[in-house]
Design a protein around this motif. Structure first.
Motif, mmCIF file in Angstrom:
data_model
loop_
_atom_site.group_PDB
_atom_site.id
_atom_site.type_symbol
_atom_site.label_atom_id
_atom_site.label_comp_id
_atom_site.label_asym_id
_atom_site.label_seq_id
_atom_site.Cartn_x
_atom_site.Cartn_y
_atom_site.Cartn_z
ATOM 1 N N TYR A 1 0.782 -1.238 0.000
ATOM 2 C CA TYR A 1 0.000 0.000 0.000
ATOM 3 C C TYR A 1 0.811 1.285 0.000
ATOM 4 O O TYR A 1 0.269 2.358 -0.242
ATOM 5 C CB TYR A 1 -0.940 0.012 1.211
ATOM 6 C CG TYR A 1 -1.826 -1.194 1.249
ATOM 7 C CD1 TYR A 1 -2.813 -1.377 0.283
ATOM 8 C CD2 TYR A 1 -1.674 -2.173 2.226
ATOM 9 C CE1 TYR A 1 -3.628 -2.497 0.305
ATOM 10 C CE2 TYR A 1 -2.481 -3.291 2.255
ATOM 11 C CZ TYR A 1 -3.455 -3.455 1.289
ATOM 12 O OH TYR A 1 -4.247 -4.563 1.301
ATOM 13 N N ARG A 2 2.082 1.213 0.359
ATOM 14 C CA ARG A 2 2.886 2.444 0.351
ATOM 15 C C ARG A 2 4.368 2.095 0.229
ATOM 16 O O ARG A 2 4.783 1.009 0.602
ATOM 17 C CB ARG A 2 2.656 3.286 1.611
ATOM 18 C CG ARG A 2 3.202 2.703 2.893
ATOM 19 C CD ARG A 2 3.441 3.815 3.906
ATOM 20 N NE ARG A 2 4.466 4.736 3.437
ATOM 21 C CZ ARG A 2 4.635 5.954 3.906
ATOM 22 N NH1 ARG A 2 3.866 6.411 4.859
ATOM 23 N NH2 ARG A 2 5.589 6.741 3.450
ATOM 24 N N PRO A 3 5.202 3.033 -0.278
ATOM 25 C CA PRO A 3 6.644 2.760 -0.363
ATOM 26 C C PRO A 3 7.254 2.638 1.029
ATOM 27 O O PRO A 3 6.722 3.186 2.003
ATOM 28 C CB PRO A 3 7.199 3.999 -1.067
ATOM 29 C CG PRO A 3 6.039 4.672 -1.694
ATOM 30 C CD PRO A 3 4.863 4.355 -0.824
ATOM 31 N N ASN A 4 8.359 1.928 1.121
ATOM 32 C CA ASN A 4 9.121 1.846 2.365
ATOM 33 C C ASN A 4 10.483 2.485 2.133
ATOM 34 O O ASN A 4 10.794 2.930 1.028
ATOM 35 C CB ASN A 4 9.277 0.374 2.802
ATOM 36 C CG ASN A 4 10.048 -0.444 1.767
ATOM 37 O OD1 ASN A 4 10.075 -0.105 0.586
ATOM 38 N ND2 ASN A 4 10.673 -1.508 2.212
ATOM 39 N N ASN A 5 11.285 2.536 3.195
ATOM 40 C CA ASN A 5 12.670 2.982 3.030
ATOM 41 C C ASN A 5 13.411 1.824 2.393
ATOM 42 O O ASN A 5 13.502 0.753 2.974
ATOM 43 C CB ASN A 5 13.256 3.342 4.392
ATOM 44 C CG ASN A 5 12.451 4.442 5.048
ATOM 45 O OD1 ASN A 5 12.057 5.395 4.390
ATOM 46 N ND2 ASN A 5 12.173 4.295 6.331
ATOM 47 N N ASN A 6 13.919 2.032 1.203
ATOM 48 C CA ASN A 6 14.347 0.881 0.403
ATOM 49 C C ASN A 6 15.758 0.981 -0.140
ATOM 50 O O ASN A 6 16.138 0.173 -0.977
ATOM 51 C CB ASN A 6 13.355 0.689 -0.745
ATOM 52 C CG ASN A 6 13.352 1.866 -1.712
ATOM 53 O OD1 ASN A 6 14.179 1.932 -2.608
ATOM 54 N ND2 ASN A 6 12.442 2.811 -1.530
ATOM 55 N N LEU A 7 16.541 1.963 0.340
ATOM 56 C CA LEU A 7 17.943 2.063 -0.083
ATOM 57 C C LEU A 7 18.798 2.244 1.169
ATOM 58 O O LEU A 7 18.525 3.127 1.994
ATOM 59 C CB LEU A 7 18.152 3.249 -1.032
ATOM 60 C CG LEU A 7 17.651 3.062 -2.466
ATOM 61 C CD1 LEU A 7 17.509 4.408 -3.176
ATOM 62 C CD2 LEU A 7 18.587 2.158 -3.267
ATOM 63 N N GLU A 8 19.822 1.442 1.302
ATOM 64 C CA GLU A 8 20.648 1.455 2.510
ATOM 65 C C GLU A 8 21.247 2.862 2.709
ATOM 66 O O GLU A 8 21.836 3.433 1.783
ATOM 67 C CB GLU A 8 21.745 0.392 2.361
ATOM 68 C CG GLU A 8 22.490 0.099 3.645
ATOM 69 C CD GLU A 8 23.511 1.148 3.995
ATOM 70 O OE1 GLU A 8 23.615 1.505 5.178
ATOM 71 O OE2 GLU A 8 24.209 1.647 3.081
ATOM 72 N N PRO A 9 21.103 3.443 3.908
ATOM 73 C CA PRO A 9 21.414 4.864 4.087
ATOM 74 C C PRO A 9 22.853 5.284 3.825
ATOM 75 O O PRO A 9 23.070 6.352 3.250
ATOM 76 C CB PRO A 9 21.046 5.131 5.552
ATOM 77 C CG PRO A 9 20.081 4.071 5.907
ATOM 78 C CD PRO A 9 20.462 2.866 5.104
ATOM 79 N N THR A 10 23.866 4.515 4.264
ATOM 80 C CA THR A 10 25.231 5.023 4.048
ATOM 81 C C THR A 10 25.552 5.069 2.554
ATOM 82 O O THR A 10 26.315 5.934 2.110
ATOM 83 C CB THR A 10 26.310 4.187 4.780
ATOM 84 O OG1 THR A 10 26.222 2.817 4.391
ATOM 85 C CG2 THR A 10 26.160 4.307 6.274
#
Lengths: 310, 414
Positions: B66-75
């Protein structure tokens, strides 16, 4: 014939990031297939994945192969970082999974406390990476704004891995790479057995001493995996000294050696520092016929993936 | 110069609202591309923000349907942003439960060095069984144990930073950011936090929280001003009040129906199946916050709303709007600037972690309208006054770390 030509660099105290950017730009202009970023340890070399992401922001179209060990890296974390880099570079990245030990997080809940052996660990780790990289197919992303369906989550599946060293549920947090999966390479054939590597690696890097027996060992091991020889690039790693880099015939000699060993590619280790690396980029790389392609897989002469491995 | 606000932008994938990705004129899948993050970061730097902030968890969001998530590793994302910006701070969320401290200290230290001293590390303990299962655990470790480990882990990482021989940090060491609102989290914040990213709906409660954290810092031998408190603030901007209100209504209309209930159910750790929209959640289903598992911060915020307003389930879902419990402000740039100024002058905040309703359009409004209004009031910088994140936040260079505590594995209490 064209081959995968890889230039290896260790960015840190001997070669700063700005200096590395100069070298990579020169290598790119000379047609290099990919840059491999080595790790030489904390304090000497900067974290290769971080350096690759940093340099890639300034050098579009370069292909990157990044070293990271099993040691201190839980597989889920390394799978994420590698895939994030691969997606950020449009399918131009891969990982050299270095043989090593475990990490603090996984060790505390290791399924089989008696499990040991770097080769066994590597094989299991590689399988987890491969399956995680396939666990969230990009095709699952729908973005159907009218229907309110962002993703077809039935296509996003956990891997439920239960091995000797690791227990990993999955799936990965983000969609798969434009090249299917990041390229996975092995480079420690003094520590890894060919059977482990042949089942999982896209690239195997061997040194001069290992090269003569590599072709036969790989063929034997492949026979037991069901994979084809063309699915793996066998790469010979050679150091090029400053004197050799300036000689006119070095490229021809390297090419001849690669042919005699049945190698699909060459990895060149330049002399330390900016000047030596630039000499290799300016004088050696243009005389070698480098394979090229949009994805790293293509640039290394590897076939496109035609579906999930696992 | 008088004290000014500190403002970060939280690039929370498509925006803080559950329906952000469906908002008119939005590319619904943009938050799966790296350019989404780098372009917002460049805009944030042009607006002279203190930092970009990336939330994260090593897990796929169960509501990805239903919605995007955080999907790219932050560093990995922040390294790319570092190469394409010059001065803005870079704050990434990394789990203390599911990283090896040796590797994490090295990677963050190297990114800090590469970026010229612009890195902040948001320490989170990572709630939830789904993330635990990616690291060999059948369920999330006990809340108190997660926080004990977080404290020891953070001190271990800081000690490694202080012991670095090569690639020294241009800012002394990366800034430690912390977000937990639980009792355990507040203790951790007072002990090691330098920036606190809090969640609060109420100005008096926020002021009390800030006072508690600052005096807690003194208890641990630090100064009150060693902590910068930045509550999350979800912004819905319009050039008129009516336009802003309409934008808020649209965000409710595009919230995927199935999502809001699932999200709230997950946050409270209870099933909402079979409950009527027209009645409040039965009180007996709700435990006290300190007894809740998962994210106690959001449990606490939601519980406070229920205790104070006794909303029906439908009203509660609308108030949260899939946004997760951070305070939502709706209005013109002047109205929102008034609100921020009030919180700031009242001692409830040192600034804000701004969470735009929709990305990138909601942040464009923040950068183009809200920031200039704050600058006109003398509340926000017009030019960068420092080259490091620590400098921008007005934090002093750190003293050498104490001898680290022994490592606390997540399984210590088993």
């Amino acid at each position: 014939m064209s081959r995968a030509i890889i230039l290896e660099l260790a960015v840190g105290s001997d070669l700063s990031a700005p200096e590395a950017a100069d070298v990579v730009a020169a290598a790119r202009d000379a047609g290099v297939s990919a840059i491999r970023l080595l790790d030489g340890g904390a304090g000497q070399v900067l974290d290769p994945n971080t350096v690759a992401s940093y340099l890639a922001a300034r050098l579009a179209d370069v292909h990157w192969i990044v070293d990271a060990p099993t040691t201190h890296n839980a597989p889920y974390n390394l799978a994420r970082r590698t895939l994030a880099l691969d997606r950020a570079t449009g399918g131009r990245s891969g990982l050299v999974l270095r043989a090593g030990e475990g990490d603090e997080v996984s060790a505390a809940t290791v399924p089989d406390p008696s499990a040991s052996g770097r080769s066994q660990r590597w094989a299991e780790y590689a399988e987890v990476l491969t399956r995680l990289w396939e666990s969230f197919p990009a095709a699952a992303l729908l973005g159907d704004q009218a229907a309110g369906l962002l993703a077809e989550d039935s296509l996003i599946r956990g891997i439920a891995h239960e091995g000797s060293f690791y227990r990993v549920s999955g799936p990965l947090d983000g969609p798969s790479s434009p090249q299917g999966r990041p390229v996975l390479a092995a480079a420690d054939m003094d520590q890894l057995d060919w059977a482990s590597v042949a089942g999982a690696a896209d690239v195997v890097v061997v040194n001069r001493a290992q090269a003569p027996a590599a072709q036969g060992a790989l063929a034997d091991a492949l026979g037991r995996t069901g994979r084809k020889r063309a699915e793996i690039a066998l790469v010979g790693r050679v150091a090029v000294t400053a004197a050799e880099a300036s000689a006119d015939n070095v490229a021809a000699e390297l090419d001849e050696w690669a042919t005699s060993m049945g190698l699909d590619g060459l990895e060149l280790r330049p002399p330390d520092g900016r000047a030596g690396a630039l000499t290799v980029a300016h004088n050696v790389l243009p005389r070698l016929q480098s394979s090229a392609g949009a994805s790293l897989r293509a640039a290394l002469g590897l076939p496109e993936l035609t579906g999930a491995r696992t | 110069m008088s004290r000014q606000l500190h403002i970060n932008v939280n690039i929370l994938n498509a925006g803080v609202f559950g329906g952000s990705w469906r908002f008119q004129g939005t590319d619904g899948l943009a938050s799966f591309t790296i350019e989404h993050y780098t372009s917002i970061a460049k805009k944030a730097e042009a607006a002279k923000l203190d930092a970009v902030f990336l939330a994260d968890g090593p897990v796929v969001d169960p509501n990805i349907r239903y919605r995007p998530n955080n999907n790219l590793e932050p560093t990995t994302v922040l390294a790319r942003i570092a190469a394409q910006t010059e001065q803005i701070g870079l704050i990434g969320t990394l789990s203390s439960s599911y990283n090896d401290p040796v590797e994490l200290a090295r990677r963050l230290g190297d990114l800090d060095y590469l970026s010229g001293g612009r890195l902040g590390w948001n320490v989170v303990t990572t709630a939830g069984a789904a993330a635990a299962r990616n690291f060999g655990r059948p369920a999330e470790p006990d809340h108190a144990l997660r926080y004990r480990r977080a404290a020891a882990f953070t001190e271990q990482v800081v000690a490694q930073w202080d012991a670095r021989a090569g690639f020294a940090s241009p800012q002394g060491r990366p800034v430690v950011v912390q977000a937990g609102g639980s009792s355990d989290g507040r203790r951790l914040a007072s002990r090691v936090g330098e920036v606190i990213f809090s969640a609060d709906q109420d100005i008096d409660h926020a002021r009390a929280f800030r006072t508690e954290i600052r005096s807690g810092a003194v208890h641990f031998g630090r100064r009150p001003e060693d902590i910068v408190l930045l509550p999350g603030l979800s912004t819905v901007l319009g050039s008129t009040e009516e336009e802003a209100r309409r934008r808020r209504e649209i965000l409710d209309e595009v919230l995927p129906d199935a999502y809001a209930r699932r999200r709230l159910s997950g946050q409270l750790g209870i099933s909402l199946d079979g409950l009527s929209d027209a009645a409040p959640i039965p009180a007996e289903l709700l435990v006290e916050p300190d007894e809740a598992g998962g994210s106690q911060t959001f449990y606490r915020v939601v519980k406070a709303i229920i205790d104070q307003e006794n909303p029906t389930l439908a009203q509660l879902l609308r108030k949260l709007s899939g946004g997760g419990g951070h305070r939502i402000v709706v209005g013109t740039p002047e109205q929102i600037a008034d609100d921020m100024e009030r919180w700031f002058r009242y001692g409830a905040a040192d600034g804000f972690n701004v969470m735009p309703d929709v990305l990138p359009s909601g942040f464009d409004d923040v950068a183009d309208q809200l920031i200039p209004e704050l600058q006109r009031r003398g509340l926000f910088r017009r030019e960068y006054e420092a080259t490091t994140l620590r400098g921008l936040l007005g934090l002093r260079a750190p003293a050498q770390a104490a001898v680290p505590h022994e490592a606390v594995p997540l399984e210590a209490a088993r």
